[in-house]
Design a protein around this motif. Structure first.
Motif, short mmCIF file in Angstrom:
data_model
loop_
_atom_site.label_atom_id
_atom_site.label_comp_id
_atom_site.label_asym_id
_atom_site.label_seq_id
_atom_site.Cartn_x
_atom_site.Cartn_y
_atom_site.Cartn_z
N ASP A 140 0.83 -1.20 0.00
CA ASP A 140 0.00 0.00 0.00
C ASP A 140 0.87 1.25 0.00
O ASP A 140 1.96 1.27 0.60
N VAL A 141 0.38 2.30 -0.65
CA VAL A 141 1.08 3.58 -0.72
C VAL A 141 0.50 4.52 0.33
O VAL A 141 -0.66 4.94 0.22
N ASN A 142 1.29 4.83 1.34
CA ASN A 142 0.92 5.80 2.36
C ASN A 142 1.64 7.11 2.05
O ASN A 142 2.84 7.11 1.76
N SER A 143 0.91 8.21 2.09
CA SER A 143 1.50 9.52 1.78
C SER A 143 1.92 10.20 3.08
O SER A 143 1.10 10.41 3.97
N VAL A 144 3.21 10.55 3.17
CA VAL A 144 3.81 10.99 4.42
C VAL A 144 4.67 12.23 4.18
O VAL A 144 5.37 12.33 3.17
N ILE A 145 4.63 13.14 5.13
CA ILE A 145 5.52 14.30 5.13
C ILE A 145 6.60 14.09 6.18
O ILE A 145 6.31 13.79 7.34
N TYR A 153 3.90 23.36 -0.41
CA TYR A 153 2.59 23.01 -0.96
C TYR A 153 2.55 23.34 -2.46
O TYR A 153 3.27 24.20 -2.95
N SER A 154 1.64 22.68 -3.15
CA SER A 154 1.40 23.03 -4.55
C SER A 154 0.77 24.41 -4.63
O SER A 154 0.25 24.95 -3.65
N LYS A 155 0.79 24.99 -5.82
CA LYS A 155 0.20 26.32 -6.03
C LYS A 155 -1.28 26.32 -5.65
O LYS A 155 -1.76 27.25 -4.98
N THR A 156 -2.00 25.29 -6.06
CA THR A 156 -3.42 25.20 -5.76
C THR A 156 -3.66 25.12 -4.25
O THR A 156 -4.55 25.80 -3.71
N ARG A 157 -2.83 24.32 -3.58
CA ARG A 157 -3.02 24.16 -2.14
C ARG A 157 -2.72 25.46 -1.41
O ARG A 157 -3.42 25.84 -0.47
N GLY A 276 -2.24 8.64 5.34
CA GLY A 276 -2.89 7.35 5.10
C GLY A 276 -2.74 6.90 3.66
O GLY A 276 -2.16 7.58 2.81
N ILE A 277 -3.29 5.72 3.38
CA ILE A 277 -3.06 5.08 2.08
C ILE A 277 -4.04 5.57 1.02
O ILE A 277 -5.13 6.07 1.33
N SER A 278 -3.64 5.42 -0.22
CA SER A 278 -4.47 5.78 -1.37
C SER A 278 -4.60 4.62 -2.34
O SER A 278 -4.93 4.81 -3.51
N ASN A 293 -4.09 14.69 -4.02
CA ASN A 293 -4.51 15.63 -2.97
C ASN A 293 -3.52 15.63 -1.82
O ASN A 293 -3.13 16.69 -1.30
N LYS A 294 -3.07 14.46 -1.40
CA LYS A 294 -2.12 14.35 -0.30
C LYS A 294 -0.74 14.87 -0.70
O LYS A 294 -0.06 15.55 0.07
N GLU A 295 -0.35 14.56 -1.92
CA GLU A 295 0.96 15.01 -2.41
C GLU A 295 1.01 16.52 -2.59
O GLU A 295 2.09 17.11 -2.54
N SER A 296 -0.15 17.14 -2.75
CA SER A 296 -0.17 18.59 -2.94
C SER A 296 0.25 19.34 -1.67
O SER A 296 0.59 20.51 -1.71
N TYR A 297 0.22 18.64 -0.52
CA TYR A 297 0.72 19.22 0.72
C TYR A 297 2.22 18.96 0.91
O TYR A 297 2.81 19.39 1.90
N GLY A 298 2.82 18.22 -0.02
CA GLY A 298 4.24 17.89 0.10
C GLY A 298 4.49 16.47 0.57
O GLY A 298 5.63 16.10 0.83
#
Length: 311
Positions: A140-145, A153-157, A276-278, A293-298
């Protein structure tokens, strides 16, 4: 020589004490968390003794002809302390296999504890699983900072956070578990056709048992709940167990502001912030919109691996 002992209630104090001083255990592996849904699982946890000293724990349950570590938890696997070394872990895994095979079980499914939860290096189990020819059957891929080296953050975020910061949203630590879980159930059902793993009553029970580890943060406008994040906090990680926003909350970017507050103020001292996972379908499908969405926060990927040992 290793001694393998099946867990019983008489071991509870020793089990919990070992988890608290381990190098990779978290509050999810304490018996009061493991047993909140004990009626759903046939427990078959193990304690391992080397020269009469406790050296490892295995949270586990029976699942027909197999064993799971653990079917009712986000992760399981061996809990060890600073004395555990690679050669000893080879013996521990061998002893586990011999024990369960002797009882007629045919396989062991093993959820490794992700390294972000380790307080010291603790991947002796992964080497031992490799040596005993375990199969990696799910990832599973968990998105973590990584908080000490957080990305921008991304421009949109950034735009969403700026917009929300100009509003009258109130951010706070809350205890409105029932209202939040009702919101979460609605969001999961509408957007992903899923239901929460926990009921509101279970979350309230667990939060009462572990007030320092389970915390609810909300964004409100007046008396209206617009967004919330239920955080599972361990020594190294602030993990988003549940997060969601109402339709009005999405319009107001309430969740963006709430996440930013947690990252910049509440949990800036943590080593990791986990979204959490995606992944779905045992890791075979990546929800690209969710992970974006999670990656947009870094956030970036940390793997959560699942192994199977045939006996």
């Amino acid at each position: 020589m290793l001694e393998v002992v099946k867990y019983s209630a008489t071991h509870k104090l020793n089990w919990n004490a070992f988890v608290r001083t381990s190098k990779n255990g978290t509050f999810l592996l304490l018996r009061d968390y493991m047993e909140y849904h004990a009626e759903r699982f046939t427990d078959h946890s193990l304690l391992f003794y080397h020269k009469s000293k406790l050296v490892a724990l295995l949270p586990a349950n029976e699942a027909e002809e197999g064993i799971e570590s653990h079917g009712g938890l986000s992760y399981g696997g061996f809990i060890t302390d600073k004395r555990m070394k690679a050669a000893l872990m080879l013996e521990v895994v061998k002893a586990m296999k011999t024990y369960f095979a002797g009882l007629g079980f045919r396989s062991i499914k093993y959820k490794a504890i992700p390294h972000i939860y380790h307080q010291l290096p603790a991947e002796e189990d992964l080497y031992a699983l490799f040596r005993h020819e375990a199969i990696l059957y799910r990832r599973d891929v968990n998105s973590v900072i990584a908080m000490a080296n957080a990305l921008t953050y991304s421009k949109t975020r950034r735009w969403e956070v700026r917009k929300a910061s100009k509003s009258e949203l109130q951010l706070q630590l809350a205890t409105s578990y029932g209202a939040f879980m009702q919101l979460e159930q609605q969001v999961l059902q509408e957007r992903y056709n899923l239901v929460p793993v926990h009921t509101a009553a279970e979350i309230e029970l667990l939060a009462a048992r572990f007030p320092e580890n389970i915390k609810l943060y909300t964004a409100t406008l007046g008396d209206e709940l617009l967004a919330g994040i239920l955080v599972y906090e361990t020594a190294t990680v602030a993990h988003c167990q549940y997060m969601g926003a109402s339709a009005e909350g999405r319009k107001a970017s309430a969740l963006d502001l709430l996440v930013d507050w947690l990252l910049q103020e509440v949990y800036s001292h943590k080593s990791y912030f986990s979204f959490g996972i995606s992944t779905e379908q045992a890791g075979k499908y990546l929800n690209e919109g969710l992970v974006w969405n999670k990656e947009s926060y870094g956030a970036r990927a940390v793997m959560h691996d699942f192994y199977e040992l045939r006996l």
